[in-house]
Write an enzyme that holds these catalytic residues in place. Structure first.
Site, PDB file in Angstrom:
ATOM      1  N   LYS A 194      71.172  65.507  -1.096  1.00  0.00           N
ATOM      2  CA  LYS A 194      69.792  65.090  -0.873  1.00  0.00           C
ATOM      3  C   LYS A 194      69.716  63.982  -1.644  1.00  0.00           C
ATOM      4  CE  LYS A 194      67.125  65.718  -4.125  1.00  0.00           C
ATOM      5  NZ  LYS A 194      67.636  65.485  -5.543  1.00  0.00           N
ATOM      6  N   HIS A 201      70.401  72.100  -4.077  1.00  0.00           N
ATOM      7  CA  HIS A 201      71.209  73.173  -5.005  1.00  0.00           C
ATOM      8  C   HIS A 201      70.460  73.935  -5.536  1.00  0.00           C
ATOM      9  CE1 HIS A 201      69.597  70.262  -8.231  1.00  0.00           C
ATOM     10  NE2 HIS A 201      69.890  71.246  -9.031  1.00  0.00           N
ATOM     11  N   LYS A 230      70.810  78.890  -6.369  1.00  0.00           N
ATOM     12  CA  LYS A 230      70.313  79.279  -7.886  1.00  0.00           C
ATOM     13  C   LYS A 230      70.038  80.940  -7.578  1.00  0.00           C
ATOM     14  CE  LYS A 230      68.412  75.276  -9.889  1.00  0.00           C
ATOM     15  NZ  LYS A 230      69.280  74.808 -11.191  1.00  0.00           N
ATOM     16  N   ARG A 275      87.940  54.749  -3.443  1.00  0.00           N
ATOM     17  CA  ARG A 275      88.438  53.623  -2.824  1.00  0.00           C
ATOM     18  C   ARG A 275      89.902  53.319  -3.572  1.00  0.00           C
ATOM     19  NH1 ARG A 275      83.418  50.461  -2.460  1.00  0.00           N
ATOM     20  NH2 ARG A 275      84.393  48.568  -3.410  1.00  0.00           N
ATOM     21  N   HIS A 315      63.545  70.229  -3.340  1.00  0.00           N
ATOM     22  CA  HIS A 315      63.634  71.338  -4.184  1.00  0.00           C
ATOM     23  C   HIS A 315      61.932  72.128  -4.104  1.00  0.00           C
ATOM     24  CE1 HIS A 315      67.158  69.875  -5.507  1.00  0.00           C
ATOM     25  NE2 HIS A 315      66.566  69.067  -6.431  1.00  0.00           N
ATOM     26  N   GLU A 375      61.738  69.205 -16.669  1.00  0.00           N
ATOM     27  CA  GLU A 375      62.938  68.710 -17.297  1.00  0.00           C
ATOM     28  C   GLU A 375      62.536  67.936 -18.750  1.00  0.00           C
ATOM     29  OE1 GLU A 375      65.856  67.487 -14.293  1.00  0.00           O
ATOM     30  OE2 GLU A 375      64.339  66.406 -13.408  1.00  0.00           O
ATOM     31  N   ASP A 429      62.656  62.624  -5.111  1.00  0.00           N
ATOM     32  CA  ASP A 429      63.839  63.252  -5.722  1.00  0.00           C
ATOM     33  C   ASP A 429      63.497  64.778  -6.043  1.00  0.00           C
ATOM     34  OD1 ASP A 429      66.198  63.295  -7.332  1.00  0.00           O
ATOM     35  OD2 ASP A 429      64.938  63.392  -9.024  1.00  0.00           O
ATOM     36  N   LYS A 471      60.043  64.545 -15.743  1.00  0.00           N
ATOM     37  CA  LYS A 471      61.098  64.152 -16.668  1.00  0.00           C
ATOM     38  C   LYS A 471      60.580  64.016 -17.938  1.00  0.00           C
ATOM     39  CE  LYS A 471      64.499  62.711 -13.446  1.00  0.00           C
ATOM     40  NZ  LYS A 471      65.540  63.849 -13.606  1.00  0.00           N
TER      41      LYS A 471
END
Ligand code: BG6
Length: 496
Positions: free
Chosen positions: A149, A179, A183, A49, A241, A217, A236, A339
């Site tokens: 995504k 992504h 890998k 922007r 994935h 994670e 998510d 997580k």
């Protein structure tokens, strides 16, 4: 649809100075520069922007890069050639104001010539951006668009976004990024399955007891509070994935390793995924949310403290799924992701069945079944657990030993970067590592009823302490089937 055979390629990043661009896209493009992988006349246009002038922004990009790259990757000459490719444009995708005409004039490729629009921005802006691209005459014959995504919040919102983008770009020009597909080890899974004779005959319900896919994670929200609280672990990680990895494990060998063939086979897996609906969720899924705990010796806050408000979003999911087809009849696929767990690792575990008859007798010890562990991160590698005789023992004592393929030890210079790989695929117009719309639709169609059932039944996420492997119910999901999670993150052999 034509694609360029020239050396020119215009790469336009919307959200060019945003978080994704800073952390992933610019470092990946810089590494392409280092390796001489960018087309000679490639140009990078960063749109935002507002920006603070070319000199100042380039300095900031150089700082970001040097904070992320390894010392031997920072080279003055490469930075000079890389920065010479970059220019900045102020654009507003909502009201259409800004330097759209200047951008069009700057393109090195005109009617033909590869043009890549990377939308590193919230999906709610995809439609408006594509409309502006079209109105300002920026979509040429070779243009493609890259979408991050998760596309939407459920099947309905994903449909809306896909329909809007589809008004301006044909399906074969839409690159939906996941992504994980970039890998190295994920691609190596295909090499393992389809370039070796010994696995394919065993890759079915006659020999495989079950499959586990774990994406765990240690990080928490990392400042992405609003996004994450709306999405949760299911949208998510599972919708994208995890289901993509499941497809690669479970799919039939494609006729060729080309986008159409791979996509067709992945789609068949998603079609065969047994729906989990209504009361099913109570015994085949686990939801969790972390509370404060210790990670690597440090105290970390709970999800609600990080968020600063109340929420019943899940930060952990475990699921027992089935692929209802001939190959996988009766083989459970256990997924988990979360997580603030004990360790960060991503693994696919193929647990084989036990041998039909034990010829060794009781003194040899327990006969463990073979297990293939495909480790995506960290320490990428493949490990096959086999039974072997203990050495220097008169009697026949058996023990389980690993046959290890550690990529860092076997291949020199493995600096695999998923975004680098995927950006190169977009530049080369290769869709094989990207999800098709049909795949995304089917993934939502499987995930949506689970979320609806959670909500309908008021199934709250079970609390789990940060630094553990998730709620007790996750271990119980496998225990009730007389199985256990393979926590290979614990006590992993250190890389030399
Ligand atoms: C992203 C998710 O897609 O993947 C993040 O939005 C998650 O929440 C990340 O942290 C994990 O990726 P990786 O490559 O670090 O395992």
């Amino acid at each position: 649809m034509r694609f360029s055979v020239t050396d020119c390629c215009d790469i336009i990043i919307f959200g060019g100075l945003g978080d994704l661009s800073r952390r992933k896209l610019l470092p990946a493009l810089y590494r392409c520069e280092l390796n001489g992988q960018l087309p000679q006349q490639a140009k990078i246009y960063l749109t935002t922007r507002e920006h603070e002038g070319e000199e100042r922004e380039l300095m900031r990009i150089q700082e970001w890069l040097s904070s992320q790259l390894k010392a031997d990757e920072c080279s003055k000459s490469h930075w000079e050639s890389f920065s010479a490719r970059i220019s900045f444009y102020s654009l507003d995708v909502v009201d259409g104001s800004g330097e759209w005409d200047k951008l069009r004039e700057a393109f090195s490729c005109k009617l033909v010539g590869d043009r890549v629009f990377y939308l590193a921005m919230p999906p709610s802006l995809y439609g408006a951006t594509c409309e502006q691209l079209s109105q300002h005459g920026l979509i040429n014959d070779c243009a493609r668009v890259v979408l991050e995504k998760p596309l939407g919040y459920d099947r309905e919102t994903s449909d809306e976004i896909n329909n809007l983008v589809g008004e301006y770009f044909a399906e074969q020009c839409i690159f939906r990024i996941d992504h994980y597909l970039g890998k190295e080890t994920v691609q190596n899974l295909m090499a393992l399955r389809f370039a070796n004779i010994q696995f394919e005959p065993l890759w079915n319900s006659n020999y495989i007891d079950h499959v586990q896919i774990s994406l765990t994670e240690q990080v928490g929200l990392e400042g992405r509070t609003d996004f994450y609280d709306q999405a949760g672990a299911m949208r998510d990680m599972v919708q994208s994935h995890l289901l993509q990895l499941l497809c690669l494990v479970a799919m039939e060998p494609p006729h060729k390793l080309q986008a159409d063939n791979i996509r067709t086979e992945k789609l068949k897996v998603l079609q065969a995924l047994r729906p989990i609906e209504g009361q099913d969720v109570l015994h085949t899924t686990v939801r969790g949310q972390y509370v404060e705990g210790m990670i690597n010796g440090s105290e970390v806050p709970g999800y609600l403290d990080e968020l600063g408000r109340d929420s019943n979003t899940e930060t952990f999911v475990a699921i027992k799924a089935h692929v209802d087809n001939w190959r996988w009849a009766g083989v459970p696929f256990y997924f988990r992701t979360g997580k603030r767990l004990r360790q960060r690792y991503a693994e696919i575990v193929i647990q084989f069945k036990s041998v039909g008859h034990n010829v060794f007798g009781g003194q040899s010890g327990q006969l463990e079944s073979n297990r293939l562990v495909i480790r995506l991160q960290p320490d990428e590698g493949i490990q096959m657990m086999l039974m072997a005789k203990e050495l220097n023992k008169f009697e026949m004592r058996l023990q389980q030993v690993p046959l290890n393929l550690n990529f860092a030890e076997t291949f020199e210079n493995i600096r695999s970067d998923a975004y680098q790989r995927l950006l190169l695929n977009v530049i080369h117009n290769d869709l094989s590592l990207f999800a098709s719309r049909d795949e995304a639709d089917l993934a939502w169609a499987w995930v949506d009823p689970i979320i609806e059932a959670w909500n309908g039944l008021g199934m709250q996420p079970a609390p789990y302490e940060a630094g553990t492997w998730g709620p007790d119910a996750s271990a119980a999901l496998l225990h009730s089937d007389h199985r256990a999670w393979h926590n290979s993150g614990t006590g992993r052999r250190k890389r030399k």
